[in-house]
Write a protein that holds these residues in place. Structure first.
Motif, PDB file in Angstrom:
ATOM      1  N   CYS A 131     -28.719  31.418  34.998  1.00 17.32           N
ATOM      2  CA  CYS A 131     -28.211  32.470  34.121  1.00 17.32           C
ATOM      3  C   CYS A 131     -26.722  32.695  34.380  1.00 17.32           C
ATOM      4  O   CYS A 131     -26.296  32.855  35.528  1.00 17.32           O
ATOM      5  CB  CYS A 131     -28.980  33.766  34.379  1.00 17.32           C
ATOM      6  SG  CYS A 131     -28.517  35.125  33.298  1.00 17.32           S
ATOM      7  N   ARG A 132     -25.932  32.710  33.305  1.00 17.15           N
ATOM      8  CA  ARG A 132     -24.488  32.948  33.412  1.00 17.15           C
ATOM      9  C   ARG A 132     -24.099  34.062  32.464  1.00 17.15           C
ATOM     10  O   ARG A 132     -24.456  34.044  31.290  1.00 17.15           O
ATOM     11  CB  ARG A 132     -23.702  31.686  33.044  1.00 17.15           C
ATOM     12  CG  ARG A 132     -24.064  30.422  33.825  1.00 17.15           C
ATOM     13  CD  ARG A 132     -23.689  30.503  35.288  1.00 17.15           C
ATOM     14  NE  ARG A 132     -22.299  30.711  35.516  1.00 17.15           N
ATOM     15  CZ  ARG A 132     -21.423  29.777  35.825  1.00 17.15           C
ATOM     16  NH1 ARG A 132     -21.803  28.526  35.927  1.00 17.15           N
ATOM     17  NH2 ARG A 132     -20.160  30.076  36.030  1.00 17.15           N
ATOM     18  N   GLN A 133     -23.371  35.045  32.950  1.00 14.35           N
ATOM     19  CA  GLN A 133     -22.915  36.140  32.101  1.00 14.35           C
ATOM     20  C   GLN A 133     -21.749  35.672  31.241  1.00 14.35           C
ATOM     21  O   GLN A 133     -20.861  34.963  31.703  1.00 14.35           O
ATOM     22  CB  GLN A 133     -22.495  37.344  32.931  1.00 14.35           C
ATOM     23  CG  GLN A 133     -22.214  38.564  32.074  1.00 14.35           C
ATOM     24  CD  GLN A 133     -22.097  39.831  32.887  1.00 14.35           C
ATOM     25  OE1 GLN A 133     -22.343  39.846  34.077  1.00 14.35           O
ATOM     26  NE2 GLN A 133     -21.719  40.907  32.237  1.00 14.35           N
ATOM     27  N   LEU A 134     -21.775  36.060  29.968  1.00 14.30           N
ATOM     28  CA  LEU A 134     -20.694  35.708  29.056  1.00 14.30           C
ATOM     29  C   LEU A 134     -19.497  36.630  29.275  1.00 14.30           C
ATOM     30  O   LEU A 134     -19.657  37.767  29.717  1.00 14.30           O
ATOM     31  CB  LEU A 134     -21.175  35.844  27.607  1.00 14.30           C
ATOM     32  CG  LEU A 134     -22.202  34.815  27.158  1.00 14.30           C
ATOM     33  CD1 LEU A 134     -22.852  35.251  25.854  1.00 14.30           C
ATOM     34  CD2 LEU A 134     -21.552  33.449  27.016  1.00 14.30           C
ATOM     35  N   PRO A 135     -18.290  36.153  28.962  1.00 17.28           N
ATOM     36  CA  PRO A 135     -17.123  37.040  29.033  1.00 17.28           C
ATOM     37  C   PRO A 135     -17.338  38.261  28.130  1.00 17.28           C
ATOM     38  O   PRO A 135     -18.019  38.171  27.104  1.00 17.28           O
ATOM     39  CB  PRO A 135     -15.980  36.172  28.509  1.00 17.28           C
ATOM     40  CG  PRO A 135     -16.438  34.766  28.719  1.00 17.28           C
ATOM     41  CD  PRO A 135     -17.927  34.805  28.545  1.00 17.28           C
ATOM     42  N   THR A 136     -16.740  39.364  28.484  1.00 18.22           N
ATOM     43  CA  THR A 136     -16.931  40.616  27.751  1.00 18.22           C
ATOM     44  C   THR A 136     -16.589  40.501  26.276  1.00 18.22           C
ATOM     45  O   THR A 136     -17.272  41.056  25.432  1.00 18.22           O
ATOM     46  CB  THR A 136     -16.075  41.732  28.395  1.00 18.22           C
ATOM     47  OG1 THR A 136     -16.418  41.813  29.773  1.00 18.22           O
ATOM     48  CG2 THR A 136     -16.331  43.068  27.739  1.00 18.22           C
TER      49      THR A 136
END
Length: 99
Positions: A49-54
């Motif tokens: 899982c990778r968080q997307l840029p805001t």
């Protein structure tokens, strides 16, 4: 009763370990466009899982595996699947993806 609880715990642990053990990196890049004044975010051979840029706006899947897009930072709940060679608009704020 105790035997049943132990059996359920073992099955649950096996399922979790099986999922974790099968996670392999996708080969290629996931590229995220945010704004015209920012460089592209490139995730090479992503796994997990990778968080997307805001301010993420568009995600392109240049890997050899499908990528799932989520509306939260934890990669849980409903998702949109992006096949290799395709892209999609992504939710701003706290979205994430998994490969």
């Amino acid at each position: 009763m105790r035997t049943r609880a132990v059996l359920i715990s073992l099955v649950a642990a096996s399922a979790v370990l099986g999922l974790a053990g099968s996670a392999q990196a996708a080969t290629g890049d996931v590229v995220v466009f945010s704004t015209e004044v920012q460089p592209l975010d490139v995730y090479s051979d992503p796994v997990g899982c990778r968080q997307l840029p805001t301010v993420a706006h568009v995600l392109t899947n240049q890997t050899d595996r499908p990528v799932r897009i989520y509306g939260n930072p934890w990669c849980i709940g409903p998702s949109v699947v992006v096949q290799p060679g395709y892209g999609t608009h992504v939710p701003g704020g706290a979205g994430s993806f998994s490969a």
